[in-house]
Structures are given as structure tokens and as C-alpha cells.
Design a protein around this motif. Structure first.
Motif, PDB file in Angstrom:
ATOM      1  N   TYR A   1       0.961  -1.399  -0.231  1.00 61.26           N
ATOM      2  CA  TYR A   1       0.235  -0.101   0.025  1.00 61.26           C
ATOM      3  C   TYR A   1       0.758   1.222  -0.242  1.00 61.26           C
ATOM      4  O   TYR A   1       0.415   2.320  -0.461  1.00 61.26           O
ATOM      5  CB  TYR A   1      -1.086   0.064   1.087  1.00 61.26           C
ATOM      6  CG  TYR A   1      -2.244  -0.961   1.107  1.00 61.26           C
ATOM      7  CD1 TYR A   1      -3.207  -0.725   0.218  1.00 61.26           C
ATOM      8  CD2 TYR A   1      -1.974  -2.244   1.559  1.00 61.26           C
ATOM      9  CE1 TYR A   1      -4.143  -1.332   0.184  1.00 61.26           C
ATOM     10  CE2 TYR A   1      -3.003  -3.229   1.593  1.00 61.26           C
ATOM     11  CZ  TYR A   1      -4.386  -2.791   0.668  1.00 61.26           C
ATOM     12  OH  TYR A   1      -5.186  -3.436   0.672  1.00 61.26           O
ATOM     13  N   SER A   2       2.072   1.123   0.497  1.00 62.58           N
ATOM     14  CA  SER A   2       2.952   2.367   0.409  1.00 62.58           C
ATOM     15  C   SER A   2       3.375   2.512  -0.827  1.00 62.58           C
ATOM     16  O   SER A   2       3.602   3.712  -1.166  1.00 62.58           O
ATOM     17  CB  SER A   2       4.334   2.198   1.442  1.00 62.58           C
ATOM     18  OG  SER A   2       3.848   1.885   2.707  1.00 62.58           O
ATOM     19  N   VAL A   3       3.654   1.590  -1.606  1.00 65.27           N
ATOM     20  CA  VAL A   3       4.159   1.672  -3.046  1.00 65.27           C
ATOM     21  C   VAL A   3       3.033   2.340  -4.009  1.00 65.27           C
ATOM     22  O   VAL A   3       3.232   3.211  -4.742  1.00 65.27           O
ATOM     23  CB  VAL A   3       4.629   0.404  -3.720  1.00 65.27           C
ATOM     24  CG1 VAL A   3       4.846   0.445  -4.948  1.00 65.27           C
ATOM     25  CG2 VAL A   3       5.927  -0.025  -2.925  1.00 65.27           C
ATOM     26  N   LEU A   4       1.662   1.815  -3.648  1.00 66.76           N
ATOM     27  CA  LEU A   4       0.460   2.189  -4.348  1.00 66.76           C
ATOM     28  C   LEU A   4       0.194   3.558  -3.971  1.00 66.76           C
ATOM     29  O   LEU A   4      -0.017   4.533  -4.823  1.00 66.76           O
ATOM     30  CB  LEU A   4      -0.579   1.539  -4.068  1.00 66.76           C
ATOM     31  CG  LEU A   4      -0.506   0.172  -4.772  1.00 66.76           C
ATOM     32  CD1 LEU A   4      -2.134  -0.523  -4.631  1.00 66.76           C
ATOM     33  CD2 LEU A   4      -0.408   0.353  -6.236  1.00 66.76           C
ATOM     34  N   ALA A   5       0.781   3.975  -2.630  1.00 59.03           N
ATOM     35  CA  ALA A   5       0.333   5.426  -2.278  1.00 59.03           C
ATOM     36  C   ALA A   5       1.189   6.505  -2.978  1.00 59.03           C
ATOM     37  O   ALA A   5       0.931   7.430  -3.295  1.00 59.03           O
ATOM     38  CB  ALA A   5       0.496   5.713  -0.748  1.00 59.03           C
ATOM     39  N   LEU A   6       2.318   6.019  -3.065  1.00 55.78           N
ATOM     40  CA  LEU A   6       3.576   6.795  -3.751  1.00 55.78           C
ATOM     41  C   LEU A   6       3.197   7.068  -5.366  1.00 55.78           C
ATOM     42  O   LEU A   6       3.276   8.113  -5.625  1.00 55.78           O
ATOM     43  CB  LEU A   6       5.009   6.193  -3.657  1.00 55.78           C
ATOM     44  CG  LEU A   6       6.157   6.741  -4.478  1.00 55.78           C
ATOM     45  CD1 LEU A   6       6.450   8.311  -3.796  1.00 55.78           C
ATOM     46  CD2 LEU A   6       7.355   5.936  -4.104  1.00 55.78           C
ATOM     47  N   LEU A   7       2.737   5.875  -5.751  1.00 54.31           N
ATOM     48  CA  LEU A   7       2.577   6.021  -7.411  1.00 54.31           C
ATOM     49  C   LEU A   7       1.154   7.090  -7.450  1.00 54.31           C
ATOM     50  O   LEU A   7       1.357   7.567  -8.280  1.00 54.31           O
ATOM     51  CB  LEU A   7       2.187   4.643  -8.062  1.00 54.31           C
ATOM     52  CG  LEU A   7       3.364   3.717  -7.784  1.00 54.31           C
ATOM     53  CD1 LEU A   7       2.704   2.271  -8.460  1.00 54.31           C
ATOM     54  CD2 LEU A   7       4.432   4.125  -8.941  1.00 54.31           C
ATOM     55  N   LEU A   8      -0.008   6.877  -6.373  1.00 58.88           N
ATOM     56  CA  LEU A   8      -1.065   7.757  -6.598  1.00 58.88           C
ATOM     57  C   LEU A   8      -0.512   9.218  -6.279  1.00 58.88           C
ATOM     58  O   LEU A   8      -1.260  10.211  -7.058  1.00 58.88           O
ATOM     59  CB  LEU A   8      -2.007   7.377  -5.411  1.00 58.88           C
ATOM     60  CG  LEU A   8      -2.683   5.917  -5.715  1.00 58.88           C
ATOM     61  CD1 LEU A   8      -3.549   5.675  -4.672  1.00 58.88           C
ATOM     62  CD2 LEU A   8      -3.389   6.078  -6.840  1.00 58.88           C
ATOM     63  N   HIS A   9       0.325   9.462  -5.546  1.00 55.58           N
ATOM     64  CA  HIS A   9       0.631  10.815  -5.316  1.00 55.58           C
ATOM     65  C   HIS A   9       1.615  11.261  -6.455  1.00 55.58           C
ATOM     66  O   HIS A   9       1.609  12.633  -6.853  1.00 55.58           O
ATOM     67  CB  HIS A   9       1.632  11.017  -4.077  1.00 55.58           C
ATOM     68  CG  HIS A   9       0.737  10.927  -2.721  1.00 55.58           C
ATOM     69  ND1 HIS A   9      -0.211  11.701  -2.265  1.00 55.58           N
ATOM     70  CD2 HIS A   9       0.936   9.957  -1.656  1.00 55.58           C
ATOM     71  CE1 HIS A   9      -0.807  11.409  -1.244  1.00 55.58           C
ATOM     72  NE2 HIS A   9      -0.056  10.360  -0.773  1.00 55.58           N
TER      73      HIS A   9
END
Length: 1011
Positions: free
Chosen positions: A104-112
Motif C-alpha cells: 500500500y505504501s508503493v501504491l500510495a507513492l504512485l498515486l501521489h
């Protein structure tokens, strides 16, 4: 550092690389490097950032997916949801678990880091999974290592299988060579054995290759392609027979190389041509034209016969190609055609490709697209029948099956050529749209005249027209409901003039422009809205027919009135403009479609009475035919076919039997179809009532608002009170003050004096109008003031009328009011001058002169005789002036005013009220003899009024201030004018051209004495 984990060691190494990359410090022992390293580590270990919230990340993922679905990016939405799910369900290099905090941290980074995912063009790249490497390890050798296995003398022989031996024993027949015994087999066994042998053949063997050759199409489009096998029957070799005949009979005949095709191939290429395919072998596209190859033949038809059929098919194919090209040009701005209204564009298809076409063309293309969709479905059905081979399909049967569609395509192509293709480039959108709608309208009328043979064509054209007219009806609906003429592409026949605001006094006349096309010269005509408000083309010459949009002509006035009234109401901020919500209200187009469906379904609810209704229709037609035939025979016309057609034509008219026969003929109207008569009746009953209803509602609201909230009737009454002197007591105080100044020989032409007198007279009885009413003195040429009666010229009243009442009471109307006001003031002046004369002034002066009378005067007429003549002349002048005064004030102003008030109450819209007011002013202007045509009558009246003022002046001067000859001249001038007026008025009354002058003529006749 020995206790550090592998992750911490890697993090230490990456941190040092990060510092070296950003600071460019390569020496790790440098003090600055160590400070940066401590700062980075402190942030990594003791940061204050919150951990990733997996719920927020999942909510963002779902939100992006929903947004993509809303934007109709289905492929992107599916890829997004699938790829994120696969990522969360896959382990990471350092993590064996799934859906961890790291995921979820990787996905959060990509979303930002992402920027507007929905506006990005994305095409998923195929990801090839690495194939698992096969285990090449020889486990058999490894396991058998050290074992001694006797393979025998033939080590390459495969292992024996008992199952295989049993199967071979069961399949192999007995042989004479093996046993020495002959085995007899029946023919049936031989046949069964032969049937079993082909089933064991594998792909690549001769029988499978033959099957493929039978089911694969021969490459007939390739040069020198092999000929397909066919029957040697005579009917199947007609081409060869005919070619041999030509070779034998023509010594110069030289056979040419031909490409042989089957009839099925011709049929399939025909279907592909009709489907819009351009790359074909038999049919070729050259510069927009479809041609047929000359070297294509079939074995069972001659070359001429085949080409004759294919040329007809090519003509239909060219029509399909041209229509399809037009559809592609209009819909080239989107992936596929969409219903009209979703893309409200503002340009023509003939412009640059960056400008989308206007909505009428879009609607027309949408209707064509729906028709071609059904047409292509029929083509697909035929092609499936060919593939199924359940029945024989020939080219003639296909053409016969498609003949209704081909006839309709020819009709659509003709409509397209006339309504779209033949329009010159650069033509404004309004002319393009109106010409297309008119073409469809006339095509319906034309095809309907054929009768029952073209019912399908009329139905198709009607559906096409209903779709194409949708943007026009949406524009009308927006205008008459919301008061907003939304037409960005300028395709509607009425266009807004944005230079004139709504609160301008010229709004009603100069805000909208009506466009029309002259079919004779194809030029643009602009008719003023003032003229078009009543009939749309009243000022057009009879030799040039203006065709705006034919179906809107009967309700064009109602549309203009309703639209302008609604726009005016929206700017008046009144309660009458409250409209229901658009979600609850049905649009004009929807109401029209519902009415049409109701009309076309009329009579279908009672199918049991179909036979009875048909019989009634037949009887009615027979009766009408006999009636029409009887009337034609009166004109020596004996044509039974003409009588039948007239009977069918009048079958749709309710009053036919009343006009021609007078008997009670029961007309059956339950099975109406969309025909010529019913098409116009459909518009009259399904479209026009909705526009009429909206027109009555909008204009009624505007009239009630103007009368109730803006005191329209009060202002009209004020104009009559002051300009037409209906407020007699008020205006009497005003003009008598002026007349008294004139009698006292004092100056009255002072603006301050006039305004003070006017304000005092009006303020006492009508204080609300004192601030609106004022008076001015215009500069007049001194040559026009030769006569005393002309001294009042230049006196002008002005009444300030607020908006929007000034639309009705304009400045031009006030000019007409002032002309009548000046005439009334002159008559009032003459009447006042005669009324204020006293007999004593004349008798006292005569007695003073009796003592000093000379001998000469005694020889002449006595003084008493002269005084008597003055008395008689005064009475005659008073009779003339009073007759003229009573005629104008009662017969003209009062009676005409009563009619005007009644008409104002009956006015349905503002335009009608403006015309009633202008007609009223024109009437009183003409009847007060102010028109140029009867100026000679006014001149005679002005001479009499001028004579009255001269007579009054001499009367007040006293006896002896003038000579006796002046009395003779005044009597002679009055007698001549009186006689002239009586003669002219009597002639006008006898002709009947001016009936309103009858009362004035009789009154003047009574005062006329015979000489």
C-alpha cells in the motif's frame, strides 16, 4: 555493524549513494558528508510521517476506477482494477506476504506521483510471462545408475506393450501367407474395412490436404491464379461456349486473359461493397466512383450479361459509398456516431476538419447511421445463409431480397445530393440546415404522391425527417421555455442580434433577424422581424418564393412571439416567469414524438373491427369517386383514374362530403398512414398545438405582467388624456392661459411660462404625471408662420414612458400624437376666440361713431346694418368651428378610442398590441385629415380657422378700426371655402370611400346657404 540486518546494510549503502549524488561529495570522511549522513538517518529513523492508511489507498483506487467508468474508458478501468489487484496479491522481493503495508505504501507513492490518470492515453502493453524452464535433468539415468539391464541384441528396439499387441491383433485381418488358410470376406466386410482406413490418417496426409483444398477459397485476386474445378455441363460452361462461338465467327476476335470467379464470390464481394468495404477485386474505387473490372467472368454467364448486372450493383455501391463517406466525415470527430445533442457543434462539415459539423447535419447523419445499421444486419444475415449452405443462394435472389433496401438507398442518395452535396461551399449554416429540412419535407410529399406503392419510402423519409428536425425543435424549445436562443452554430432561421440589449426600447423590433432562402436565385434574404412577426414573408415579392423552413411557416409568428415574450419576461423579474423543473417537464421534441406515436397507433386497439373498417373505407371511397366523377363530367372531363385519385386525395378532408354532396358520408380514419395529407395533418395535430399552447402561455403572462405590474393601460390612457385632450378640465386650464396671452397681445412663447402652466394644470388633478409630462418649443421656419393660425406650430408635448412600456408607446408614436394635438389646439384656439367675443364691444364702439358720421358714410350702408352682418358672420363661423370640433372630438377620437380600448383588452401578444396601437394612431391621423392625400381639405379648413382668428381680432379692435370692404372679403372667403368643403365631402361620402365624413358633411350642409 555486525548486528545490522541485510535491509539496514542496503539502506546504509543507498543512503550514502543518495548523499553523494545530490551533494557531489565523494569523500565519505568529509565533515559535511557525515553531517548529511546523520541528518538522513535521523529522518529515516525518527520521522514524524504517518504510516500509509490502506483504507485511503483502496478508496483512491476505487475512486479512479469509478471516474474512468464515468468517462467511458472501459478498457482503462478494467486494466486499472486488474493490475492493482494483481500487485496487491503478489509477493515483493523482500516480502513473501501479500497486501502488506509495503504494497500500500508503493501504491500510495504512485498515486501521489500521478497526474490526472483519467486524461492520459493508456494502452496496456502485453506482459510475457517467463516460461518455466523445463527440468533437463535425466532422472532415469540418475535412478538407474549402477543397475545392469540386458537390452538384447537390438538395443534400439522400443519396449514391448501388451496392450498395443492386443490392439494390433484385433485390427490386423487373417492372412493367407501367415496361416496357409484362405479367408473369404464378403463385399460388405471389404466396404467396412475401407471405411475404417481413412480415419487413422493424420494431418499432412493426402486426404486431409484435399479437405483443406475444398474448404479454402482460391486466390482469385492473384494474377494467374489456378482455376477452380467446376461442372462440365453446358449450362455451367456458357462463357466458354459463347467465347468459342465468337472465335469461330469472328476472324479478328482475339481471346483475352480473364479472371474466373464463382457466383458465390461475386455475391460476397457485392455484400462487402454494400457494407462499405473499399478494397475489393471485382469492384474498384477510382476518384469516388465505383467501377467494375473488365477481366472478371463467371463460367455460366456471358461477359456482357455479367457486366450489365455488376454495373447496376456498382451504381448502388457508389451511392452507399458516398453516403458512408458523408457519415465518416461528420462522425470523424468521435470514435463512433452518437445521438444528436451530445455534441453541440458550431460549424459546417465543409470547413476545416478541426471544426465539427453543426447539429442538424449530426442529426441527419445519426438517422442515416441507424438505417445503415439495419441494412448491414440484413447483409450479415445473407452472408450467414451463404456460409450455412442450407439453401441455394444466387446473385439474382440476393438482389431481389435487397431490392427494397436498394430502392431506399437510391432515394436517400437523391435526398443527400439535393440537400447536402449540391449546396455550394461557403454557404452559411442557416441556409444549409433549412435547405436540408426542406428537401426532406418535399421528398415526403413527392414520394407520397405515388400512393400506396411508396409507403415504405414515405415511412423511411418520415423517420429520417423526425431525427433531422430534432436540433431545430430543441432550439425552439429552449427559446420559448427559457427565453434563450441557444444556437452556437447559427443554423436556426432566427438569429439573435447581440448589439441590442433586452432593456433597450428597440428590443422588440431589432433584436432578431429572420433568414430565408430564395430558391430561384439561391441568395440569402433578410426580412426584418417587424414584418416577419405576423406572416414571416409579407414583404417578399410574389415572383420569388422564400423558403425558410416549410414546416415552421404556419407557426413562425407564434415561435417568434413566444421566444421574445419569454426573454422579456425573464428580464422583468416577475412571478409569471416561474417554470417547472426541466427534469419534470417534457421537451417539445418529446411531446411531438409522443403525439405522433399516439396518432399512428390510432385504430390499432380494436383489430376485430378491421374488416368492418376496411369495408367502410371502401364504401366511402366509392361514394367519393362517384361524386368526383360527377363534378368532372360537368367540365367535360371523363377520366375514371383521375376521379379515383381525387377521391383518395379528399378522403383525408373532413368537409369533402359537405362541399360536394351535402350527404352524410361516414369517413373511416382509423387506419391512417403517414401520407401527404396526413403528414401535414400530423404536423398540425402533433407539433403545432404544443407550440400554440406555449405561445398562449408566454404571451398571456407578458400581457398580464405589463397591464398589472407596469401600468400599460394607465400610460395609454395618459397619452389620450394629454395629447388628445380627453382630460378636458386639465388641458383647458393649460391652453386657455396661452390663448389669453395671445388675446392680450403678450408674448407666450416662453418655455418657462409654458412648463409652469402645464405643471399647475396637471399637478392639481394628476400629480403622478406631472414629472413625466413636459412641453417644448421647436424652431420653425418663419415662412410657415405667415398666417395667425400657424403661430402654434412648434409646440410639442413630451411624455416620459418607462421601459418596457416604451416598446408600445415609442417616440414615433408620440410624433403622431403631437400632430393630432396641434390640430386640436388650433381648433380649440379658433373656438375659444369666437366664444370670448362680446356683442357690447361692437355696439358701444358703433354708438360713439354715430355722432361724427360724415355724409359719405350716410350714403353707404348704415352702421346697424354693418353690425348685423358681423353678428351673422360670427354665427356662421361658430357653426363651422363647432361642427368641426364636435366631429373630431366625438365621431373620431371618442368612438375610435372605445374601439381601441376593446381591442387592447382582446390582444393576445405584445406584437398584436403594438399593431393595434399603431393602427389606432394611423386611423385618427387619417380621419383628422392629416394625411398628405387629403392635404387640400386640411388647407381649406386652415383657411377658415385663420379667417376666424382675423375676424376675432377685428371684432376686438372695435367698430371703425376696419373698413366695410373687409367684411365683404371675409364673407366671400368663408363662402368659397365652405362651398368647396361641402362639395368635396359630399362627393367622398357618395363614393363611400370615407364613411366617417358623413356626419361632418351633413353638419356643414346644414349651415350652408344658397346664394
Amino acid at each position: 555493524m555486525a548486528h545490522w540486518s541485510r535491509f539496514e546494510k542496503e539502506l546504509e549503502l543507498e543512503t550514502r549513494r543518495l548523499i553523494s549524488h545530490y551533494t557531489s561529495i565523494q569523500d565519505e570522511e568529509d565533515q559535511n558528508f557525515q553531517m548529511a549522513l546523520k541528518f538522513a538517518w535521523s529522518n529515516f529513523k525518527f520521522h514524524r510521517f504517518l504510516d500509509t492508511n490502506r483504507h485511503n489507498v483502496q478508496r483512491s483506487i476505487n475512486g479512479i476506477h469509478e471516474k474512468l467508468m464515468v468517462h467511458s474508458d472501459l478498457s482503462k478501468a478494467e486494466s486499472w482494477l486488474r493490475l492493482t489487484g494483481e500487485f496487491l496479491s503478489s509477493p515483493l522481493p523482500n516480502t513473501e506476504e501479500t497486501k502488506t503495508e509495503v504494497h500500500y505504501s508503493v501504491l500510495a507513492l504512485l498515486l501521489h506521483l500521478s497526474d490526472s490518470p483519467s486524461n492520459t492515453n493508456y494502452c496496456e502493453r502485453p506482459r510475457l510471462k517467463e516460461a518455466e524452464k523445463e527440468d533437463e535433468f535425466d532422472w532415469a539415468k540418475y535412478l538407474m545408475e549402477g543397475e545392469d539391464i540386458d537390452t538384447g541384441p537390438f538395443p534400439d528396439t522400443p519396449e514391448w506393450s501388451e496392450d498395443e499387441s492386443e490392439e494390433e491383433d484385433s485390427q490386423q485381418p487373417l492372412s493367407r501367407e501367415d496361416s496357409g488358410i484362405q479367408v473369404d470376406r464378403t463385399p460388405q466386410e471389404d466396404h467396412e474395412q475401407n471405411d475404417k482406413t481413412p480415419s487413422v490418417n493424420e494431418v499432412g496426409e493426402p486426404d486431409s490436404r484435399a479437405w483443406l483444398e475444398q474448404h479454402i477459397v482460391t486466390s482469385y485476386w492473384v494474377p494467374n491464379s489456378p482455376r477452380f474445378p467446376h461442372s462440365l455441363h453446358l449450362h455451367s460452361n456458357l462463357y466458354n461456349v459463347w467465347d468459342q462461338h465468337l472465335y469461330n465467327t469472328g476472324p479478328l476476335y482475339l481471346p483475352e486473359e480473364k479472371s474466373f470467379v464463382t457466383e458465390t464470390q461475386v455475391i460476397r464481394e457485392t455484400l462487402w461493397l454494400f457494407s462499405g468495404v473499399k478494397k475489393l477485386f471485382i469492384f474498384q474505387h477510382n476518384d469516388g466512383k465505383v467501377t467494375v473490372r473488365n477481366d472478371v467472368v463467371v463460367t455460366h454467364l456471358t461477359n456482357n450479361c455479367l457486366h450489365s448486372v455488376l454495373e447496376h450493383i456498382a451504381a448502388y455501391g457508389q451511392a452507399v459509398t458516398r453516403l458512408q463517406k458523408f457519415i465518416d466525415e461528420v462522425t470523424g470527430h468521435s470514435a463512433e456516431p452518437c445521438p444528436p445533442g451530445l455534441n453541440s457543434s458550431s460549424s459546417s462539415s465543409s470547413k476545416k476538419s478541426s471544426d465539427p459539423p453543426f447539429r442538424t447535419y449530426q442529426a441527419f447523419v445519426w438517422a442515416l447511421y441507424k438505417y445503415f445499421t439495419s441494412f448491414k444486419e440484413e447483409l450479415n444475415t445473407i452472408e450467414k445463409d451463404i456460409i450455412a449452405k442450407d439453401e441455394t443462394v444466387t446473385l439474382s435472389s440476393v438482389l431481389e431480397r435487397l431490392s427494397p433496401h436498394l430502392a431506399q438507398i437510391t432515394m436517400l442518395h437523391r435526398v443527400f445530393c439535393t440537400g447536402v452535396a449540391d449546396v455550394p461551399p461557403g454557404t452559411p449554416n442557416v441556409l444549409r440546415a433549412s435547405h436540408l429540412l426542406n428537401t426532406l419535407y418535399k421528398a415526403i410529399i413527392e414520394y407520397d404522391s405515388v400512393g400506396e406503392a411508396s409507403e415504405q419510402s414515405v415511412a423511411l423519409l418520415f423517420s429520417l425527417w423526425v431525427e433531422t428536425v430534432r436540433p431545430y425543435l430543441e432550439i425552439v424549445d429552449e427559446w420559448i421555455v427559457h427565453g434563450h436562443l441557444f444556437d452556437p452554430a447559427k443554423e436556426f432561421i432566427i438569429q439573435r442580434n447581440k448589439d441590442v440589449p433586452v432593456n433597450h426600447r428597440d428590443f422588440w423590433y431589432a433584436t432578431y433577424t429572420l433568414y430565408s432562402v430564395s430558391e430561384t436565385v439561391e441568395s440569402e434574404e433578410r426580412l426584418s422581424d417587424a414584418a416577419s412577426g405576423s406572416s414571416g414573408g409579407e414583404q417578399a415579392s410574389s415572383s420569388r418564393q422564400h423558403t425558410m423552413v416549410s414546416f415552421l411557416k404556419p407557426v413562425l409568428k407564434q415561435i417568434i412571439m413566444a421566444g421574445k415574450s419569454m426573454q422579456l419576461l425573464k428580464n422583468l423579474d416577475c412571478k409569471e416567469t416561474e417554470q417547472p423543473d426541466d427534469a419534470e417537464r417534457k421537451s417539445l421534441y418529446t411531446l411531438f414524438l409522443e403525439s405522433v406515436q399516439t396518432r399512428l397507433r390510432h385504430g390499432e386497439d380494436s383489430p376485430t373491427n378491421t374488416v368492418t373498417e376496411q369495408q367502410a373505407t371502401k364504401k366511402s371511397l366509392i361514394k367519393m369517386q362517384s361524386i368526383v366523377a360527377r363534378h368532372l363530367e360537368l367540365d367535360d372531363i371523363h377520366d375514371p383514374l383521375l376521379a379515383i385519385n381525387f377521391a383518395r386525395l379528399y378522403l383525408e378532408q373532413n368537409d369533402f362530403h359537405e362541399k360536394f354532396s351535402g350527404s352524410n358520408v361516414i369517413l373511416d380514419r382509423s387506419s391512417e398512414s403517414v401520407t401527404c395529407q396526413t403528414f401535414e395533418l400530423t404536423l398540425r395535430s402533433c407539433l403545432y398545438p404544443h407550440i400554440e399552447r406555449r405561445y398562449i402561455e408566454c404571451c398571456g403572462n407578458l400581457m398580464r405582467t405589463l397591464k398589472k405590474d407596469y401600468r400599460l393601460l394607465g400610460y395609454l390612457q395618459a397619452m389620450r388624456n394629454y395629447f388628445l385632450l380627453e382630460a378636458g378640465d386639465t388641458m383647458y386650464d393649460f391652453y386657455t392661459a396661452i390663448f389669453d396671452k395671445v388675446l392680450e397681445k403678450e408674448s407666450w412663447q416662453q418655455l418657462a411660462f409654458l412648463n409652469v402652466q402645464l405643471q399647475e394644470a396637471v399637478g392639481q388633478r394628476h400629480p403622478e404625471d406631472s414629472s413625466r409630462l413636459s412641453i417644448f418649443l421647436e424652431t420653425i421656419d418663419p415662412a410657415r408662420k405667415k398666417q395667425p393660425v400657424n403661430n402654434l406650430d412648434g409646440l410639442t408635448l413630451s411624455y416620459k414612458v418607462p421601459w418596457p412600456v416604451d416598446i408600445v408607446i415609442s417616440s414615433e408614436c408620440q410624433k403622431i400624437y403631437n400632430q393630432v394635438f396641434l390640430l386640436l389646439l388650433q381648433i380649440k384656439w379658433a373656438k375659444y376666440s369666437l366664444d370670448t367675443l362680446r356683442f357690447s364691444d361692437l355696439t358701444v364702439a358703433a354708438k360713439r361713431q354715430e355722432g361724427g358720421q360724415s355724409e359719405e358714410s350716410t350714403a353707404k350702408e348704415p352702421i346697424n346694418q354693418q353690425i348685423h352682418r358681423m353678428f351673422l358672420l360670427r354665427v356662421k363661423l361658430m357653426h363651422f368651428v363647432n361642427s368641426l370640433h364636435n366631429y373630431i372630438m366625438t365621431r373620431i377620437l371618442h368612438s375610435t378610442g372605445l374601439e381601441f380600448q376593446h381591442q387592447v383588452q382582446e390582444a393576445k401578444d405584445l406584437d398584436q398590441l403594438i399593431k393595434i396601437h399603431y393602427r389606432y394612431l394611423s386611423t385618427i391621423h387619417d380621419r383628422c385629415l392629416l394625411r398628405e392625400k387629403v392635404s387640400f381639405v386640411k388647407e381649406a379648413i386652415m383657411k377658415v380657422l385663420n379667417l376666424v382668428l382675423i375676424f376675432s381680432d377685428r371684432w376686438q379692435a372695435g367698430f371703425g378700426a376696419w373698413k366695410i370692404e373687409s367684411i365683404d372679403k371675409m364673407e366671400s372667403d368663408f363662402k368659397n371655402c365652405h362651398m368647396f368643403l361641402v362639395t368635396i365631402l359630399n362627393k367622398a361620402v357618395c363614393r363611400g370611400s370615407f364613411p366617417h365624413l358623413e356626419s361632418l358633411a351633413l353638419s356643414l350642409m346644414a349651415g350652408f346657404e344658397q346664394c
